[in-house]
Design a protein around this motif. Structure first.
Motif, PDB file in Angstrom:
ATOM      1  N   SER A  22     -47.551  79.248 -11.245  1.00 17.95           N
ATOM      2  CA  SER A  22     -47.047  78.091 -10.913  1.00 17.95           C
ATOM      3  C   SER A  22     -45.479  78.891 -10.421  1.00 17.95           C
ATOM      4  O   SER A  22     -44.329  78.727  -9.501  1.00 17.95           O
ATOM      5  CB  SER A  22     -46.921  77.351 -12.409  1.00 17.95           C
ATOM      6  OG  SER A  22     -46.162  78.584 -13.116  1.00 17.95           O
ATOM      7  N   LEU A  23     -45.112  80.064 -11.547  1.00 19.09           N
ATOM      8  CA  LEU A  23     -44.153  80.920 -10.785  1.00 19.09           C
ATOM      9  C   LEU A  23     -44.144  80.954  -9.713  1.00 19.09           C
ATOM     10  O   LEU A  23     -43.386  81.041  -8.571  1.00 19.09           O
ATOM     11  CB  LEU A  23     -44.020  81.960 -11.842  1.00 19.09           C
ATOM     12  CG  LEU A  23     -43.554  81.297 -13.066  1.00 19.09           C
ATOM     13  CD1 LEU A  23     -42.843  82.959 -14.655  1.00 19.09           C
ATOM     14  CD2 LEU A  23     -42.077  80.689 -13.004  1.00 19.09           C
ATOM     15  N   ALA A  25     -45.841  79.378  -7.356  1.00 19.83           N
ATOM     16  CA  ALA A  25     -45.885  78.467  -6.904  1.00 19.83           C
ATOM     17  C   ALA A  25     -44.583  78.581  -5.822  1.00 19.83           C
ATOM     18  O   ALA A  25     -43.819  78.139  -4.745  1.00 19.83           O
ATOM     19  CB  ALA A  25     -46.330  77.560  -7.044  1.00 19.83           C
ATOM     20  N   ILE A  26     -43.303  78.511  -7.126  1.00 18.17           N
ATOM     21  CA  ILE A  26     -42.005  78.515  -7.193  1.00 18.17           C
ATOM     22  C   ILE A  26     -41.461  79.752  -5.907  1.00 18.17           C
ATOM     23  O   ILE A  26     -41.369  79.382  -5.000  1.00 18.17           O
ATOM     24  CB  ILE A  26     -41.422  78.806  -8.549  1.00 18.17           C
ATOM     25  CG1 ILE A  26     -41.810  77.191  -9.332  1.00 18.17           C
ATOM     26  CG2 ILE A  26     -39.559  78.781  -8.558  1.00 18.17           C
ATOM     27  CD1 ILE A  26     -41.172  77.009 -10.590  1.00 18.17           C
ATOM     28  N   TRP A  27     -42.046  80.645  -5.876  1.00 14.61           N
ATOM     29  CA  TRP A  27     -41.047  81.651  -5.311  1.00 14.61           C
ATOM     30  C   TRP A  27     -42.066  81.121  -3.457  1.00 14.61           C
ATOM     31  O   TRP A  27     -41.478  81.651  -2.577  1.00 14.61           O
ATOM     32  CB  TRP A  27     -41.724  83.097  -5.948  1.00 14.61           C
ATOM     33  CG  TRP A  27     -41.248  84.628  -4.749  1.00 14.61           C
ATOM     34  CD1 TRP A  27     -40.244  84.516  -4.668  1.00 14.61           C
ATOM     35  CD2 TRP A  27     -41.933  85.376  -4.463  1.00 14.61           C
ATOM     36  NE1 TRP A  27     -39.783  85.785  -3.656  1.00 14.61           N
ATOM     37  CE2 TRP A  27     -40.998  86.415  -3.811  1.00 14.61           C
ATOM     38  CE3 TRP A  27     -43.151  85.876  -4.081  1.00 14.61           C
ATOM     39  CZ2 TRP A  27     -41.413  86.870  -2.774  1.00 14.61           C
ATOM     40  CZ3 TRP A  27     -43.733  86.779  -4.038  1.00 14.61           C
ATOM     41  CH2 TRP A  27     -43.126  88.223  -3.401  1.00 14.61           C
ATOM     42  N   ALA A  29     -42.404  78.313  -2.691  1.00 15.96           N
ATOM     43  CA  ALA A  29     -41.848  77.526  -1.892  1.00 15.96           C
ATOM     44  C   ALA A  29     -40.765  77.819  -1.887  1.00 15.96           C
ATOM     45  O   ALA A  29     -40.034  77.173  -0.274  1.00 15.96           O
ATOM     46  CB  ALA A  29     -42.191  76.013  -3.104  1.00 15.96           C
ATOM     47  N   VAL A  30     -39.717  79.016  -2.425  1.00 17.72           N
ATOM     48  CA  VAL A  30     -38.324  78.614  -1.859  1.00 17.72           C
ATOM     49  C   VAL A  30     -38.471  79.712  -0.432  1.00 17.72           C
ATOM     50  O   VAL A  30     -37.718  80.235   0.397  1.00 17.72           O
ATOM     51  CB  VAL A  30     -38.190  80.200  -3.160  1.00 17.72           C
ATOM     52  CG1 VAL A  30     -36.715  80.573  -2.875  1.00 17.72           C
ATOM     53  CG2 VAL A  30     -37.444  79.217  -4.226  1.00 17.72           C
ATOM     54  N   CYS A  34     -37.900  78.043   2.372  1.00 18.40           N
ATOM     55  CA  CYS A  34     -35.878  77.814   2.649  1.00 18.40           C
ATOM     56  C   CYS A  34     -36.008  78.464   3.551  1.00 18.40           C
ATOM     57  O   CYS A  34     -35.695  78.497   4.488  1.00 18.40           O
ATOM     58  CB  CYS A  34     -36.012  77.954   1.792  1.00 18.40           C
ATOM     59  SG  CYS A  34     -35.489  76.595   0.410  1.00 18.40           S
ATOM     60  N   SER A  61     -34.574  84.579  -1.503  1.00 18.65           N
ATOM     61  CA  SER A  61     -35.893  84.612  -1.959  1.00 18.65           C
ATOM     62  C   SER A  61     -36.077  85.900  -2.691  1.00 18.65           C
ATOM     63  O   SER A  61     -36.711  86.039  -3.979  1.00 18.65           O
ATOM     64  CB  SER A  61     -37.141  84.258  -0.810  1.00 18.65           C
ATOM     65  OG  SER A  61     -36.422  85.976   0.031  1.00 18.65           O
ATOM     66  N   VAL A  64     -34.271  84.660  -6.278  1.00 21.93           N
ATOM     67  CA  VAL A  64     -34.955  83.904  -7.066  1.00 21.93           C
ATOM     68  C   VAL A  64     -36.213  84.514  -7.675  1.00 21.93           C
ATOM     69  O   VAL A  64     -36.887  84.548  -8.490  1.00 21.93           O
ATOM     70  CB  VAL A  64     -35.759  82.358  -5.938  1.00 21.93           C
ATOM     71  CG1 VAL A  64     -36.977  81.822  -6.929  1.00 21.93           C
ATOM     72  CG2 VAL A  64     -34.395  81.678  -5.548  1.00 21.93           C
ATOM     73  N   LEU A  68     -37.100  84.872 -11.818  1.00 28.28           N
ATOM     74  CA  LEU A  68     -38.666  84.632 -11.985  1.00 28.28           C
ATOM     75  C   LEU A  68     -39.183  85.378 -13.230  1.00 28.28           C
ATOM     76  O   LEU A  68     -40.080  85.467 -13.870  1.00 28.28           O
ATOM     77  CB  LEU A  68     -40.027  84.145 -10.628  1.00 28.28           C
ATOM     78  CG  LEU A  68     -39.222  82.803  -9.898  1.00 28.28           C
ATOM     79  CD1 LEU A  68     -39.712  82.055  -8.973  1.00 28.28           C
ATOM     80  CD2 LEU A  68     -39.229  81.268 -10.918  1.00 28.28           C
TER      81      LEU A  68
END
Length: 88
Positions: A22-23, A25-27, A29-30, A34, A61, A64, A68
């Protein structure tokens, strides 16, 4: 220090893997979202003198990712305590 039984070990690693994925995936996505996919939309906004899309691609990134790391450390410590395998 060890797991009480095999089921607890499997549960621990299942939760740990879910947390890591999940972490990541967040990274992703960012950094990818972005910095590449939404760069044109984000470039309409300026942040510290730079276009926001450019800033995310170059700096955001990484910030982030570092954040994380701290989130993972806190969540992993809580997970260790939950399964009673924390370091003393």
């Amino acid at each position: 220090m060890g797991f009480e039984n095999n089921d607890k070990a499997k549960g621990y690693w299942r939760e740990n893997l879910r947390l890591v994925l999940s972490l990541l995936a967040i990274w992703a996505a960012v950094s990818f979202g972005c910095g590449i996919l939404l760069v044109d939309v984000l470039n309409e906004v300026h942040f510290m003198g730079f276009k926001l899309g450019f800033w995310f691609a170059q700096q955001g990134s990484m910030y982030v990712f570092v954040a994380l790391i701290f989130v993972y450390a806190a969540k992993a410590n809580a997970l260790d305590k939950k399964y009673n395998v924390q370091e003393d």
